[in-house]
Design an enzyme around this catalytic site. Structure first.
Site, PDB file in Angstrom:
ATOM      1  CE  LYS A  97      21.693  52.654  69.489  1.00 42.99           C
ATOM      2  NZ  LYS A  97      21.219  53.959  68.962  1.00 42.99           N
ATOM      3  CD  GLU A 106      18.690  54.582  66.024  1.00 40.82           C
ATOM      4  OE1 GLU A 106      18.863  54.294  67.218  1.00 40.82           O
ATOM      5  OE2 GLU A 106      19.531  55.223  65.344  1.00 40.82           O
ATOM      6  CB  CYS A 143      22.264  53.674  65.363  1.00 38.85           C
ATOM      7  SG  CYS A 143      22.909  55.304  64.883  1.00 38.85           S
TER       8      CYS A 143
END
Length: 291
Positions: free
Chosen positions: A113, A40, A150
């Site tokens: 995300k 990331e 994540c």
């Protein structure tokens, strides 16, 4: 399919970080990798340890300089690369965005995300607007990539929706670690929970899970904490949660691992979880809380 993972310790020298990533991509390619996954926000330090308006200047458009550079690398090496970038979508509108680059250098697709944390040393809500592209697998020449990022890895709903939309595997570029003041047993619990929940996604959806985390210590620019010791531990697990490949906690490392994508279909024939889902009874999952 052969998958390359690149677990890297980043510094403030962005150009050096990218050059080392390029070297590692070429190394993975030389070992036969067809898909290479980066961690990331891989170009620089994990800047979300503080809230600093000056750091928005690091964001870039997509397409932009990073997609051009890594796209050229994907074309040179003939591989699919999953990148992770700080996207400037418009003035005042920024995302944490993964981009899959096809082996001809073109952009196959992107994922913004969806789940954005806001915890000490992980002040991502200050920087990132939650994604609006949904949970859509990215179609590439090596398969349909269920790319998540994540904090998304803690949410089974995200993994399930990617699966229901045809993902062949789940991928998680990641930046997670320990705050040094935590006791050692607490650190171990955190890391175990992190891997366990993702292995659970693999089992529940009968897909391979690929997770790539950064490694090494990054200081807190504000000095309010002791910084983050990113714990590495990048791994690949199979559709029954079995660990196929795992990198260390404390050093940079690359690996190229051969996986059998057909295994997921075989496991689904043994364990027909998707067949037996009670979709008629799951409607309340769309509510925030049930009284």
């Amino acid at each position: 399919m052969k998958i390359g993972l690149i677990q890297q310790h980043n510094t403030a020298n962005i150009d050096d970080n990218i050059k080392r990533l390029e070297e590692s991509v070429r190394d993975c390619t030389g070992k036969g990798a067809q898909l290479i996954v980066l961690q990331e926000l891989h170009n620089g330090l994990y800047f979300c340890q503080t809230e600093n308006t000056d750091l928005f200047s690091m964001a870039e458009p997509i397409p932009g300089s990073s997609t051009e550079r890594f796209g050229a690398l994907a074309k040179e090496c003939g591989v699919v690369i999953v990148t992770s970038l700080f996207e400037k979508r418009a003035p005042g509108l920024y995302h944490n965005t993964a981009v899959a680059l096809e082996k001809d250098g073109s952009i196959a697709g992107k994922y913004r995300k969806m789940h954005i944390p806001d915890d000490p040393a992980y002040y991502e809500k200050f920087y990132f607007t939650p994604g609006d592209l949904g949970f859509e697998p990215i179609k590439t020449s090596v398969g349909n990539l269920g790319v998540l990022i994540c904090w998304d890895q803690w949410f089974p709903e995200a993994a399930r929706l990617m699966t229901l939309k045809g993902a062949d595997l789940l991928l998680y570029p990641t930046a997670i670690g320990w705050e040094s003041s935590d006791a050692n047993d607490e650190k171990q619990r955190q890391q175990d929970a992190w891997q366990t929940v993702q292995r659970g996604h693999a089992v529940a959806n009968e897909l391979h899970v690929i997770t790539v985390n950064r490694v090494g210590h990054e200081p807190d620019p504000s000095g309010q904490t002791n910084g983050i010791q990113f714990w590495g531990h990048s791994f690949i697990c199979g559709p029954q949660g079995e660990i196929i490949s795992q990198l260390p906690d404390d050093e940079e490392k690359i690996t190229v691992t051969d996986i059998d994508l057909k295994r997921g279909e075989q496991v689904r024939r043994w364990w027909p979880f998707l067949r037996d889902r009670r979709i008629d009874a799951f409607g309340e999952l769309t509510k925030r809380f049930l009284d």
